[in-house]
Design an enzyme around this catalytic site. Sequence first.
Site, short mmCIF file in Angstrom:
data_model
loop_
_atom_site.label_atom_id
_atom_site.label_comp_id
_atom_site.label_asym_id
_atom_site.label_seq_id
_atom_site.Cartn_x
_atom_site.Cartn_y
_atom_site.Cartn_z
N GLU A 226 -23.46 46.03 3.77
CA GLU A 226 -22.08 46.47 3.46
C GLU A 226 -20.94 46.00 4.43
OE1 GLU A 226 -22.10 50.57 2.37
OE2 GLU A 226 -19.63 50.57 2.42
N ARG A 304 -19.93 61.69 5.01
CA ARG A 304 -20.86 61.93 4.05
C ARG A 304 -21.91 62.97 4.43
NH1 ARG A 304 -22.53 60.45 -1.13
NH2 ARG A 304 -20.97 58.86 -1.38
N GLU A 707 -29.32 55.74 -4.49
CA GLU A 707 -29.57 56.66 -3.33
C GLU A 707 -30.17 57.82 -3.25
OE1 GLU A 707 -25.37 56.04 -2.45
OE2 GLU A 707 -26.08 55.79 -0.24
N1 MTE Z 1 -32.74 48.85 -4.51
C1 MTE Z 1 -33.19 47.57 -4.32
N2 MTE Z 1 -34.10 47.07 -4.77
N3 MTE Z 1 -32.54 46.88 -3.35
C2 MTE Z 1 -31.42 47.48 -2.50
O1 MTE Z 1 -30.96 46.82 -1.66
N4 MTE Z 1 -29.98 49.33 -2.23
C3 MTE Z 1 -29.66 50.77 -2.32
C4 MTE Z 1 -29.91 51.22 -3.84
N5 MTE Z 1 -31.16 50.61 -4.33
C5 MTE Z 1 -30.76 48.70 -2.95
C6 MTE Z 1 -31.48 49.37 -3.93
C7 MTE Z 1 -28.51 51.31 -2.21
S1 MTE Z 1 -28.16 51.63 -0.44
C8 MTE Z 1 -27.24 51.50 -2.96
S2 MTE Z 1 -25.99 52.34 -2.44
C9 MTE Z 1 -27.60 51.27 -4.41
O2 MTE Z 1 -28.80 50.74 -4.66
C10 MTE Z 1 -26.36 50.19 -4.70
O3 MTE Z 1 -26.64 49.88 -6.05
P1 MTE Z 1 -25.91 50.42 -7.35
O4 MTE Z 1 -24.89 51.10 -6.73
O5 MTE Z 1 -26.00 49.59 -8.40
O6 MTE Z 1 -26.94 51.84 -7.47
N1 HPA Z 2 -20.99 55.39 0.77
C1 HPA Z 2 -21.17 53.99 0.67
N2 HPA Z 2 -20.38 53.27 1.35
C2 HPA Z 2 -18.97 53.78 1.69
C3 HPA Z 2 -18.81 54.97 1.44
C4 HPA Z 2 -19.86 55.94 0.65
O1 HPA Z 2 -19.61 56.97 0.68
N3 HPA Z 2 -17.42 55.15 1.65
C5 HPA Z 2 -17.10 54.26 2.27
N4 HPA Z 2 -18.12 53.39 2.34
MO1 MOS Z 3 -25.70 52.07 -0.28
S1 MOS Z 3 -26.09 52.71 1.62
O1 MOS Z 3 -24.16 53.02 -0.10
O2 MOS Z 3 -25.24 50.69 0.28
#
Ligand code: MTE
Ligand code: HPA
Ligand code: MOS
Length: 751
Positions: A226, A304, A707
């Site tokens: 990120e 958070r 998450e």
């Molecule tokens: N799943 C896989 N296979 N690989 C990833 O890197 N990242 C996780 C989750 N699931 C991840 C994953 C994290 S930290 C987040 S925030 C969300 O996927 C982000 O994707 P989304 O917002 O589309 O759910």
């Molecule tokens: N989640 C993930 N990334 C972020 C957030 C959050 O709540 N706020 C700012 N960056």
């Molecule tokens: Mo997920 S820790 O918000 O990339």
Amino acid sequence: MKNYDINLHVKGQSLFVDDISLPVGTLHAAVFTAPASRGLVRQFDFSEALAMNGVEKILTASEIPGQNQIGHVIHDEPLFAREEFEYQGQPLALVIAKDVNTARQAVKKIRLEFDPLPAVLDPREAFDKGQIIGKKRVFSCGNVDEAWENCKYIFSGRVESGPQEHLYLEPQGAIAIPMESGRIRIISSTQSPSAVQKTVAVVLGVALNQIEVDVMRLGGGFGGKEDQANAWAAMAGLACKKLNKPVKLILSRPVDMAITGKRHPYSSDFKIGLNDELKILAYEVQYYQNAGAYADLSPAILERTMFHMTNSYFIPNVRGTGVSCKTNLPPNTAFRGFGGPQAMFVLESAVFEAARQLKVSSMEIQKKNLIAEGESFPYGMKLKNNNVQNNFFIALQRYNLDAKLKKVLKFNEENANIKKGIAVMPVCFGISFTSTFLNQANALVHIYNDGSVGVSTGAIEMGQGVSEKLRMVASNVLSISPERIRIESTNTARVANISPTAASSGADLNGHATRIACEQLRDRILKAIPAFTKLPEEGKYLIQEEKLFHDGSETSLDWESMIGLAYRNRIGLTAQAHYATPDIFFDKEREKGIPFAYHVTGTGILEITLDCMRGTFQMDAVELVHDGGKSFVPLIDKGQLEGGVLQGISWMTMEEVVYSDKGKNLTNMLSTYKIPDMFSVPGEIRIHFPEADVYPDGILGSKAIGEPPFMYGIGIYFAILNAMLGFNPAMQVKYDAPLTNEKILTGLYNK
Ligand code: MTE
Ligand code: HPA
Ligand code: MOS
């Protein structure tokens, strides 16, 4: 409805950064990093490295044309340390060579003279020295100080949780390619193309429109990309600018593991007060977040943590204090749950401690304190559209918890050296970026004149299946086969000002933007159709499964002929849309507001069998009741649930990052850092979606999934403690994750 990328992945045909065909003349870079956790740079000796055949150049901070700055939330982090370095592994210089091996060999030939400075690795020590990043946060409700008087029981304790390595399969990396008039094209493995774009632009001192960032997909991010993909892109960009040649920089696995930030370790103190009926009346908590050497995303992650300090419970009197502490470790960063898991572990430890001392089961306390709809979290938002209590009781009933507990009791009576343990873990997680402004997204949708469709958004596919979800959204709105739809790479020239794909909101935000753009196109085409066909003006038009219907009856037009006609009649076949989550805000002065679009809730039951001669355990079962709204890609969501839980379980039990007392990461390879394997997977994983109810604020009735499942994994800690207490009731109980096999074994035999 499988993950879009699966066929390519299985055949090894997916393109990651390292698979991209390189332009002729591409150079390769490697990073020289600080050999100690803190020190003053006296002088570099590059002579031996520069003498190597194939070494082109070595860059340091002094060659940066723009700002030597990569901090976003707080501008405190240099791309290359100049006078002082503040953690072991901090980048100091970049070697550029004809091939990657030469670059990496040359790094080893660089000599650095420095004066060591004292380092701090412990967050409480940093706090005592006044080393705080950002401001202290205090979230409160009710009156804690007065509430203690009404508490029959008060317990306090200390809780530690450790770092966690992201271990994305694809290491960090980027390629920078020079374009005409000074523009640079970056191919990066990032969750946040616009953050990469900005970092490269700031370092080079150019406008954002001079930098184009393109991302096809990631081999995993989990939060680790990120903010921490920025530096490598900036370094490749800098070298590209200086040498006017394409430059590729990919970290080797051991380097990636040694120098990038992890999940934040937290050290916390709690005090919890209950009345006669086991109602929690008061809760006080202090979090010391170990931020590492620079801010990175730490303040947002701490925020958070504050939001999740009461997890799934209603507690009338609460005071939580959080500080982000600056230490001499690599800057810790986003990781699935973003500070939420750390907060929930503290509260569940407090509940467990109270239950243990009162000689009741944790479930008795959990059950009496679950938040009800209409009740408020300490930050002022009320729970709605969620039935936390229902999830909990359905889980207990559906998975026969009473019978299971009896079976465990019997098993533990009959077996001297093998014990079973069970724990229940409710989860309540807020969906939306806690930084309100990030809750927006754009989509650009083209219908090509053969009827095929290209969708561009800011979403990054990293294995979580967002591309397939977006394809489903477009397919659903246009009512055409998903086969016609292609999800394009994420590119800052097609979609600008991209929020990171993070906070579990990638599918929601980009899905809504895609939905709106597709609705515009659909409505535009339907409105235009009577003008260029012999069909009547009035009546209701609709596309259904690629056929045009008029007032409920099928016409002779299908999707391809409709699009062909629209194009020849000069109807625009491109649409752009913007989506911003409505009605969210947060007042940081009062620490109150409605920061989340909604919450995701559920309950997990975790069961283990512990071998008390060896300290090893087996996961018997994980059983979940998870309110995910109405999932429109159930296979992907199930994968997220299973993967998330396992990642949470392994954070709690086996993944142990060890730093030497000098701040060196001693666990930067898979021979020293244990991650889950086939044998760590629970024997049974049962998942139940309580009510496949359409969730109106989500996309196609679903809720975010990325998450929340991680946090069910926290239950493993307490399942193991229960088994351990079955073996040694006099054991000294510690809340110090990860609960590794070594800690279990020593714990089992302590007095
Ligand atoms: N799943 C896989 N296979 N690989 C990833 O890197 N990242 C996780 C989750 N699931 C991840 C994953 C994290 S930290 C987040 S925030 C969300 O996927 C982000 O994707 P989304 O917002 O589309 O759910
Ligand atoms: N989640 C993930 N990334 C972020 C957030 C959050 O709540 N706020 C700012 N960056
Ligand atoms: Mo997920 S820790 O918000 O990339």
